[in-house]
Design a protein around this motif. Sequence first.
Motif, PDB file in Angstrom:
ATOM      1  N   ASP A 283      -3.607  62.276   4.534  1.00  0.00           N
ATOM      2  CA  ASP A 283      -2.856  63.287   5.280  1.00  0.00           C
ATOM      3  C   ASP A 283      -3.495  63.535   6.636  1.00  0.00           C
ATOM      4  O   ASP A 283      -2.790  63.692   7.645  1.00  0.00           O
ATOM      5  CB  ASP A 283      -2.802  64.598   4.488  1.00  0.00           C
ATOM      6  N   HIS A 284      -4.833  63.576   6.658  1.00  0.00           N
ATOM      7  CA  HIS A 284      -5.526  63.821   7.922  1.00  0.00           C
ATOM      8  C   HIS A 284      -5.254  62.695   8.920  1.00  0.00           C
ATOM      9  O   HIS A 284      -4.965  62.937  10.098  1.00  0.00           O
ATOM     10  CB  HIS A 284      -7.029  63.959   7.680  1.00  0.00           C
ATOM     11  N   ARG A 285      -5.340  61.443   8.473  1.00  0.00           N
ATOM     12  CA  ARG A 285      -5.126  60.317   9.369  1.00  0.00           C
ATOM     13  C   ARG A 285      -3.687  60.286   9.889  1.00  0.00           C
ATOM     14  O   ARG A 285      -3.436  59.949  11.041  1.00  0.00           O
ATOM     15  CB  ARG A 285      -5.502  59.010   8.666  1.00  0.00           C
ATOM     16  N   LYS A 286      -2.730  60.649   9.029  1.00  0.00           N
ATOM     17  CA  LYS A 286      -1.337  60.728   9.479  1.00  0.00           C
ATOM     18  C   LYS A 286      -1.172  61.792  10.560  1.00  0.00           C
ATOM     19  O   LYS A 286      -0.469  61.586  11.556  1.00  0.00           O
ATOM     20  CB  LYS A 286      -0.424  61.060   8.295  1.00  0.00           C
ATOM     21  N   LEU A 287      -1.812  62.940  10.353  1.00  0.00           N
ATOM     22  CA  LEU A 287      -1.702  64.029  11.324  1.00  0.00           C
ATOM     23  C   LEU A 287      -2.307  63.643  12.658  1.00  0.00           C
ATOM     24  O   LEU A 287      -1.754  63.976  13.720  1.00  0.00           O
ATOM     25  CB  LEU A 287      -2.369  65.294  10.769  1.00  0.00           C
ATOM     26  N   ILE A 288      -3.455  62.951  12.625  1.00  0.00           N
ATOM     27  CA  ILE A 288      -4.084  62.494  13.868  1.00  0.00           C
ATOM     28  C   ILE A 288      -3.169  61.524  14.602  1.00  0.00           C
ATOM     29  O   ILE A 288      -2.948  61.626  15.812  1.00  0.00           O
ATOM     30  CB  ILE A 288      -5.443  61.833  13.579  1.00  0.00           C
TER      31      ILE A 288
END
Length: 308
Positions: A283-288
């Motif tokens: 989720d974090h990598r998608k948000l970045i």
Amino acid sequence: MALKIVDIITRSPAVIAAKEVRNGLVYKAFEYRGRAAGRAFADRLKAIDASRVCFTVAFNTPWVIDAVVKDWEMHPPGMTLAVVDNSTDQASREAIESICKVRGVPYLALPMRVEKHLSRSHGTAISWAYHNIVRHLEPELFGFIDHDCFPVVPFDIPARMEGKAVYGKLFLPGRNHIHQPKPTDRHWNLWAGFCFYRFSATVGRKLNFEPRLNMGLDTGGANWNVLYSHLDRANDVAIAVVRESPMTMAGAVGRHEIIEEAFFHVAGVSYPDRPSYHRRTTDHRKLIRDYVWNTYLGGTSGRVAQDF
């Protein structure tokens, strides 16, 4: 006690020297592979009159190349961008090559190899590009930028280098746990993710972008003896202004940076499995990824790559 003895042995000058010889032999074998392809790539760059060239080293993260290439098109910093691919995953190489074809950016796949030491992997990839491409191209200016360092407003790198031999983000000893800085330390290097050179200042010097952790210098540190120690920092070096820009997304803190108020450097996108990035969830990598596209690239609809 046993670990302390091993630590002392591994840091001894004789062991360090032996490792450097070993690494040098391994690198020479790597440099020789693909030499003809490097020269042909230099000829391709000559054909498009690329006298000011910036190389970015791709590593297993297609969406980042998609974004940096698009950013470079929207906010050109005065240099031709070229992609050299150091990915260890064949599917990533194919995706990155496809992105570069769509975006019209010169692309070259480096010889496939696996190097466990990430800084050395990056450094030897840059060294390969210098010795097999740059030395044949003989551009006026050349440089290297991290694939996750995005130009977000117009910026003129050649103007920043006016009258200077080198330009980039300064790296000083003490940035890793191996070497504790001493008052007598005078070593420094330019961070390999944002470093630029006047080719005439490097002629006759065997540039080496490997780290020198015994001196407290990460990727590019081997150039201290080869190049940087011969420069007058006050007159020959332009130092980039950098500020931290931490950001929390999906419970993970990203230690991002803003360079010269013109480049957004995303921390650790290629290494989600490293201990220091263990909270970098999917989720974090998608948000970045979406943050970069929505903030700087006009929205996610313009993406070619869909990975994260």
